[in-house]
Motif scaffolding. Structure first.
Motif, PDB file in Angstrom:
ATOM      1  N   UNK A  27      -9.304  -6.462   2.591  1.00 44.62           N
ATOM      2  CA  UNK A  27      -8.004  -6.491   3.251  1.00 44.62           C
ATOM      3  C   UNK A  27      -8.142  -5.839   4.708  1.00 44.62           C
ATOM      4  N   UNK A  28      -8.605  -4.770   4.751  1.00 45.14           N
ATOM      5  CA  UNK A  28      -8.751  -3.977   6.033  1.00 45.14           C
ATOM      6  C   UNK A  28      -9.357  -4.888   7.188  1.00 45.14           C
ATOM      7  N   UNK A  29     -10.673  -5.665   6.872  1.00 41.47           N
ATOM      8  CA  UNK A  29     -11.143  -6.528   7.722  1.00 41.47           C
ATOM      9  C   UNK A  29     -10.160  -7.616   8.080  1.00 41.47           C
ATOM     10  N   UNK A  30      -9.573  -7.999   7.028  1.00 42.44           N
ATOM     11  CA  UNK A  30      -8.487  -9.195   7.457  1.00 42.44           C
ATOM     12  C   UNK A  30      -7.202  -8.564   8.099  1.00 42.44           C
ATOM     13  N   UNK A  31      -7.038  -7.251   8.338  1.00 46.61           N
ATOM     14  CA  UNK A  31      -6.076  -6.664   8.986  1.00 46.61           C
ATOM     15  C   UNK A  31      -4.762  -6.692   8.161  1.00 46.61           C
ATOM     16  N   UNK A  33      -3.117  -4.425   6.323  1.00 48.49           N
ATOM     17  CA  UNK A  33      -3.001  -2.944   6.246  1.00 48.49           C
ATOM     18  C   UNK A  33      -1.813  -2.712   5.121  1.00 48.49           C
ATOM     19  N   UNK A  34      -0.918  -3.475   4.948  1.00 45.41           N
ATOM     20  CA  UNK A  34       0.215  -3.049   3.917  1.00 45.41           C
ATOM     21  C   UNK A  34      -0.497  -3.251   2.609  1.00 45.41           C
ATOM     22  N   UNK A  35      -1.172  -4.492   2.250  1.00 47.91           N
ATOM     23  CA  UNK A  35      -1.874  -4.630   1.139  1.00 47.91           C
ATOM     24  C   UNK A  35      -2.856  -3.509   0.487  1.00 47.91           C
ATOM     25  N   UNK A  36      -3.603  -3.333   1.720  1.00 46.82           N
ATOM     26  CA  UNK A  36      -4.748  -2.267   1.324  1.00 46.82           C
ATOM     27  C   UNK A  36      -3.853  -0.893   1.176  1.00 46.82           C
ATOM     28  N   UNK A  38      -1.066  -0.398  -0.451  1.00 48.65           N
ATOM     29  CA  UNK A  38      -0.238  -0.659  -1.804  1.00 48.65           C
ATOM     30  C   UNK A  38      -1.487  -0.258  -2.736  1.00 48.65           C
ATOM     31  N   UNK A  39      -2.732  -0.855  -2.538  1.00 44.43           N
ATOM     32  CA  UNK A  39      -3.842  -1.124  -3.479  1.00 44.43           C
ATOM     33  C   UNK A  39      -4.196   0.355  -3.529  1.00 44.43           C
ATOM     34  N   UNK A  40      -4.442   1.193  -2.565  1.00 46.13           N
ATOM     35  CA  UNK A  40      -4.974   2.679  -2.479  1.00 46.13           C
ATOM     36  C   UNK A  40      -3.929   3.379  -3.262  1.00 46.13           C
ATOM     37  N   UNK A  41      -2.675   3.192  -3.040  1.00 42.89           N
ATOM     38  CA  UNK A  41      -1.845   4.032  -3.879  1.00 42.89           C
ATOM     39  C   UNK A  41      -1.774   3.608  -5.312  1.00 42.89           C
ATOM     40  N   UNK A  42      -2.191   2.354  -5.880  1.00 42.00           N
ATOM     41  CA  UNK A  42      -2.060   2.080  -7.140  1.00 42.00           C
ATOM     42  C   UNK A  42      -3.495   2.576  -7.883  1.00 42.00           C
TER      43      UNK A  42
END
Length: 124
Positions: A27-31, A33-36, A38-42
Motif C-alpha cells: 500500500x505504501x509503495x502504491x502511495x 496511505x489512507x488504507x495503510x 487504516x490497516x495499521x490501526x486495525x
C-alpha cells in the motif's frame, strides 16, 4: 494440550501480522496511505492480544525458538516499512523545498504593480 492449541493460535496471529506488514508495504509503495493507516490501526488489537497470550503461555524451548524466528521476521518487515516511509518523507521534503524556492523566484520576477521594487533574498 491447551498450551499447544494456544501456541498455534498465537503463531497464526503473528502470521496474520506478518502478512499485514507485507500488505502495508504494498500500500505504501502504491502511495495508498489512507488504507495503510487504516490497516495499521486495525492491527493494534492483534498486537495487544499476542502480548497478553505470551504473558500467560508457558513455552517449550522449541516453541520459543519458533516464536523468536517469527518475531524477528516481523520486526524486520516493520523496520523496512519504517525506513521506506522515512526515505519517502525525505524525498517529499526536498521536493517541497525546491518548489518553494522556485515559487519565490517566480514571485520576485512577477512584474505586477503590487510587486514592483520588491527585493529577493537569494540565501533562502
Amino acid at each position: 494440550m491447551q498450551d499447544e492449541k494456544q501456541f498455534e493460535q498465537l503463531m497464526l496471529q503473528y502470521q496474520q501480522l506478518k502478512n499485514g506488514s507485507e500488505d502495508i508495504r504494498k500500500m505504501i509503495e502504491a502511495e495508498d496511505y489512507d488504507a495503510a493507516i487504516t490497516m495499521i490501526k486495525t492491527r493494534e488489537p492483534v498486537f495487544l492480544n499476542c502480548k497478553c497470550m505470551r504473558r500467560y503461555l508457558e513455552l517449550t524451548p522449541v516453541q520459543q525458538k519458533e516464536l523468536d524466528a517469527v518475531l524477528d521476521e516481523l520486526r524486520e518487515l516493520e523496520l523496512a516499512n519504517i525506513k521506506y516511509l522515512e526515505e519517502g518523507m525525505e524525498r517529499v521534503q526536498k521536493e517541497l523545498k525546491t518548489t518553494q524556492k522556485t515559487q519565490k523566484i517566480q514571485q520576485a520576477y512577477d512584474f505586477d504593480e503590487d510587486y514592483k521594487g520588491s527585493i529577493l533574498n537569494l540565501k533562502e
